[in-house]
Write an enzyme that holds these catalytic residues in place. Structure first.
Site, mmCIF file in Angstrom:
data_model
loop_
_atom_site.group_PDB
_atom_site.id
_atom_site.type_symbol
_atom_site.label_atom_id
_atom_site.label_comp_id
_atom_site.label_asym_id
_atom_site.label_seq_id
_atom_site.Cartn_x
_atom_site.Cartn_y
_atom_site.Cartn_z
ATOM 1 N N ARG A 185 11.487 -1.162 11.138
ATOM 2 C CA ARG A 185 10.390 -0.788 12.038
ATOM 3 C C ARG A 185 10.325 -1.772 13.206
ATOM 4 O O ARG A 185 10.456 -2.975 12.989
ATOM 5 C CB ARG A 185 9.056 -0.831 11.271
ATOM 6 C CG ARG A 185 8.606 0.517 10.768
ATOM 7 C CD ARG A 185 7.452 0.448 9.818
ATOM 8 N NE ARG A 185 6.285 -0.286 10.273
ATOM 9 C CZ ARG A 185 5.149 -0.394 9.579
ATOM 10 N NH1 ARG A 185 5.033 0.223 8.405
ATOM 11 N NH2 ARG A 185 4.140 -1.097 10.022
ATOM 12 N N ARG B 206 11.906 -5.570 5.028
ATOM 13 C CA ARG B 206 11.716 -4.126 4.782
ATOM 14 C C ARG B 206 12.682 -3.287 5.625
ATOM 15 O O ARG B 206 12.896 -3.543 6.795
ATOM 16 C CB ARG B 206 10.281 -3.737 5.114
ATOM 17 C CG ARG B 206 10.038 -2.242 5.007
ATOM 18 C CD ARG B 206 8.571 -1.893 5.004
ATOM 19 N NE ARG B 206 7.843 -2.432 6.121
ATOM 20 C CZ ARG B 206 6.522 -2.366 6.260
ATOM 21 N NH1 ARG B 206 5.795 -1.794 5.328
ATOM 22 N NH2 ARG B 206 5.929 -2.876 7.309
ATOM 23 N N ARG C 72 -0.200 -9.140 13.396
ATOM 24 C CA ARG C 72 -0.848 -8.127 12.542
ATOM 25 C C ARG C 72 -1.709 -8.792 11.463
ATOM 26 O O ARG C 72 -2.780 -8.299 11.114
ATOM 27 C CB ARG C 72 0.207 -7.208 11.907
ATOM 28 C CG ARG C 72 0.717 -6.149 12.883
ATOM 29 C CD ARG C 72 2.082 -5.594 12.525
ATOM 30 N NE ARG C 72 2.161 -4.951 11.240
ATOM 31 C CZ ARG C 72 3.297 -4.761 10.573
ATOM 32 N NH1 ARG C 72 4.447 -5.172 11.077
ATOM 33 N NH2 ARG C 72 3.289 -4.158 9.415
ATOM 34 N N LYS D 47 0.841 -1.218 0.000
ATOM 35 C CA LYS D 47 0.000 0.000 0.000
ATOM 36 C C LYS D 47 0.872 1.263 0.000
ATOM 37 O O LYS D 47 0.686 2.163 -0.808
ATOM 38 C CB LYS D 47 -0.934 0.013 1.228
ATOM 39 C CG LYS D 47 -1.831 -1.211 1.336
ATOM 40 C CD LYS D 47 -2.728 -1.146 2.554
ATOM 41 C CE LYS D 47 -2.024 -1.194 3.892
ATOM 42 N NZ LYS D 47 -1.350 -2.462 4.215
ATOM 43 N N ARG E 114 -9.825 0.569 9.046
ATOM 44 C CA ARG E 114 -9.332 -0.770 9.375
ATOM 45 C C ARG E 114 -10.399 -1.633 10.028
ATOM 46 O O ARG E 114 -10.111 -2.765 10.407
ATOM 47 C CB ARG E 114 -8.150 -0.644 10.323
ATOM 48 C CG ARG E 114 -6.816 -0.856 9.627
ATOM 49 C CD ARG E 114 -5.753 -0.679 10.661
ATOM 50 N NE ARG E 114 -4.547 -1.388 10.370
ATOM 51 C CZ ARG E 114 -3.500 -0.841 9.767
ATOM 52 N NH1 ARG E 114 -3.545 0.382 9.327
ATOM 53 N NH2 ARG E 114 -2.411 -1.537 9.607
HETATM 54 P P1 AP5 Z 1 4.871 -1.604 1.866
HETATM 55 O O1 AP5 Z 1 4.445 -0.793 0.695
HETATM 56 O O2 AP5 Z 1 5.774 -0.963 2.868
HETATM 57 O O3 AP5 Z 1 3.624 -2.315 2.547
HETATM 58 P P2 AP5 Z 1 2.318 -1.739 3.247
HETATM 59 O O4 AP5 Z 1 1.140 -2.397 2.613
HETATM 60 O O5 AP5 Z 1 2.347 -0.240 3.263
HETATM 61 O O6 AP5 Z 1 2.523 -2.376 4.676
HETATM 62 P P3 AP5 Z 1 2.580 -1.860 6.164
HETATM 63 O O7 AP5 Z 1 3.312 -2.946 6.927
HETATM 64 O O8 AP5 Z 1 3.139 -0.475 6.275
HETATM 65 O O9 AP5 Z 1 1.077 -1.916 6.528
HETATM 66 P P4 AP5 Z 1 0.472 -2.031 7.889
HETATM 67 O O10 AP5 Z 1 -0.935 -1.935 7.483
HETATM 68 O O11 AP5 Z 1 0.800 -3.183 8.742
HETATM 69 O O12 AP5 Z 1 1.183 -0.861 8.704
HETATM 70 P P5 AP5 Z 1 0.691 0.555 9.130
HETATM 71 O O13 AP5 Z 1 1.849 1.451 9.129
HETATM 72 O O14 AP5 Z 1 -0.560 0.945 8.403
HETATM 73 O O15 AP5 Z 1 5.599 -2.903 1.276
HETATM 74 C C1 AP5 Z 1 6.187 -3.878 2.138
HETATM 75 C C2 AP5 Z 1 7.526 -4.327 1.532
HETATM 76 O O16 AP5 Z 1 7.261 -5.028 0.318
HETATM 77 C C3 AP5 Z 1 8.459 -3.175 1.177
HETATM 78 O O17 AP5 Z 1 9.766 -3.526 1.568
HETATM 79 C C4 AP5 Z 1 8.349 -3.044 -0.335
HETATM 80 O O18 AP5 Z 1 9.592 -2.641 -0.889
HETATM 81 C C5 AP5 Z 1 7.970 -4.449 -0.786
HETATM 82 N N1 AP5 Z 1 7.035 -4.469 -1.912
HETATM 83 C C6 AP5 Z 1 5.923 -3.717 -2.059
HETATM 84 N N2 AP5 Z 1 5.293 -4.021 -3.213
HETATM 85 C C7 AP5 Z 1 6.016 -4.993 -3.802
HETATM 86 C C8 AP5 Z 1 5.864 -5.750 -5.007
HETATM 87 N N3 AP5 Z 1 4.844 -5.574 -5.867
HETATM 88 N N4 AP5 Z 1 6.780 -6.688 -5.294
HETATM 89 C C9 AP5 Z 1 7.813 -6.899 -4.452
HETATM 90 N N5 AP5 Z 1 8.025 -6.224 -3.278
HETATM 91 C C10 AP5 Z 1 7.128 -5.284 -2.962
HETATM 92 O O19 AP5 Z 1 0.202 0.266 10.641
HETATM 93 C C11 AP5 Z 1 1.126 -0.031 11.684
HETATM 94 C C12 AP5 Z 1 0.373 -0.047 13.009
HETATM 95 O O20 AP5 Z 1 -0.228 1.238 13.273
HETATM 96 C C13 AP5 Z 1 -0.807 -1.032 13.080
HETATM 97 O O21 AP5 Z 1 -0.388 -2.338 13.430
HETATM 98 C C14 AP5 Z 1 -1.688 -0.361 14.168
HETATM 99 O O22 AP5 Z 1 -1.198 -0.618 15.454
HETATM 100 C C15 AP5 Z 1 -1.507 1.123 13.891
HETATM 101 N N6 AP5 Z 1 -2.540 1.671 12.985
HETATM 102 C C16 AP5 Z 1 -2.330 2.240 11.745
HETATM 103 N N7 AP5 Z 1 -3.490 2.634 11.208
HETATM 104 C C17 AP5 Z 1 -4.480 2.313 12.106
HETATM 105 C C18 AP5 Z 1 -5.891 2.443 12.110
HETATM 106 N N8 AP5 Z 1 -6.554 2.961 11.058
HETATM 107 N N9 AP5 Z 1 -6.574 2.001 13.195
HETATM 108 C C19 AP5 Z 1 -5.935 1.476 14.259
HETATM 109 N N10 AP5 Z 1 -4.589 1.305 14.313
HETATM 110 C C20 AP5 Z 1 -3.871 1.721 13.249
#
Ligand code: AP5
Length: 232
Positions: A169, A134, A180, A20, A95
């Site tokens: 991270r 990552r 997660r 994402k 979410r």
């Molecule tokens: P990347 O693009 O970084 O993945 P992402 O989908 O953004 O994953 P996240 O881990 O950031 O999502 P998340 O939902 O767990 O974390 P968030 O920060 O929202 O890609 C991942 C890797 O793959 C990278 O290294 C990239 O290079 C590689 N890659 C990407 N695409 C590729 C492809 N096509 N081919 C090959 N490689 C590829 O949330 C973290 C925490 O915050 C949560 O656990 C929660 O505690 C809190 N939080 C955040 N939002 C909320 C909410 N709305 N409500 C409650 N808690 C929340």
């Protein structure tokens, strides 16, 4: 192709590590709308030691959702900023159903609505490898991956842009990513049908090569929203 919508109010949905954030950075530059990640917003609150950050930290470290009341008011404040006036790429919010209903209501208050939801369908085994590989540059926010040549830095452990050391991270370890994924299945995955039933969902294979994912996204934005690359 439809007539161009006024605003590209787009939601990015999918499990952790589905890509994402990676694709949002590209789409933000391509369509001139901000990438709004609730995860990034929360992490910056943690670093700044704000009251919100201090409450959120334990939830993030455990891989659990931060309570709705905290996240919803934070998202509302961010969506009301001027740079989101022509649209946004909302990453990591909503979410759960409560957050989806809150988002609909806050957009409706602003006379807006979601025009497209990208769902990055990605197998769990791909996710675990991606997330554990990552690496992030703290000041540029650029994302790398030590397991994928497409995303490795030119100099090992250093950002290509700033030269700063890359970090992992704290929640990108195998134990927390399993948690997660479980939270995603139990609390977030039902949003796929929620948005499909509103004919807003566009499904993408998150493990396809980056170039294919971007082609699919730009084709959907043209077809459903009437916005061509470079013409927004
Ligand atoms: P990347 O693009 O970084 O993945 P992402 O989908 O953004 O994953 P996240 O881990 O950031 O999502 P998340 O939902 O767990 O974390 P968030 O920060 O929202 O890609 C991942 C890797 O793959 C990278 O290294 C990239 O290079 C590689 N890659 C990407 N695409 C590729 C492809 N096509 N081919 C090959 N490689 C590829 O949330 C973290 C925490 O915050 C949560 O656990 C929660 O505690 C809190 N939080 C955040 N939002 C909320 C909410 N709305 N409500 C409650 N808690 C929340």
């Amino acid at each position: 192709m439809t007539a161009p919508v006024d605003r590209l109010d787009i939601v990015l949905l999918g499990p952790p590590g589905a890509g994402k954030g990676t694709h949002a950075v590209w789409a933000s530059q391509t369509y001139g709308i901000p990438h709004i990640s609730t995860g990034d917003l929360l992490r910056s609150q943690v670093v700044a030691l704000t009251a919100l950050g201090q409450k959120a930290k334990a939830f993030i470290d455990r891989g659990e959702l931060v309570p709705d009341a905290l996240v919803i008011s934070m998202a509302r404040e961010r969506l009301e900023l001027a740079d989101a006036g022509r649209g946004f790429l909302l990453d990591g919010f909503p979410r759960n159903l409560e957050q989806a209903i809150a988002l609909q209501s806050m957009l409706s208050d602003l006379g807006r609505k979601i025009v497209l939801v990208f769902y990055y369908n990605t197998p769990s085994e791909v996710i675990i490898r991606r997330v554990t590989g990552r690496r992030i540059a703290p000041s540029s926010g650029r994302v790398y991956n030590i397991f994928n040549p497409e995303f490795t830095s030119k100099v090992e452990g250093r950002c290509d842009i700033t030269g700063e050391p890359l970090v992992q991270r704290p929640d990108d370890n195998e134990e927390t990513i399993v948690k997660r994924l479980d939270v995603y299945q139990k609390q977030t995955a039902s949003l796929i049908e929620h948005y499909r039933s509103q004919a807003l969902l566009f499904e993408i294979k998150g493990d396809d090569p980056v170039v294919s994912v971007r082609q699919a996204m730009s084709a959907a934005i043209l077809d459903r929203c009437g916005h061509a690359v470079g013409k927004s």
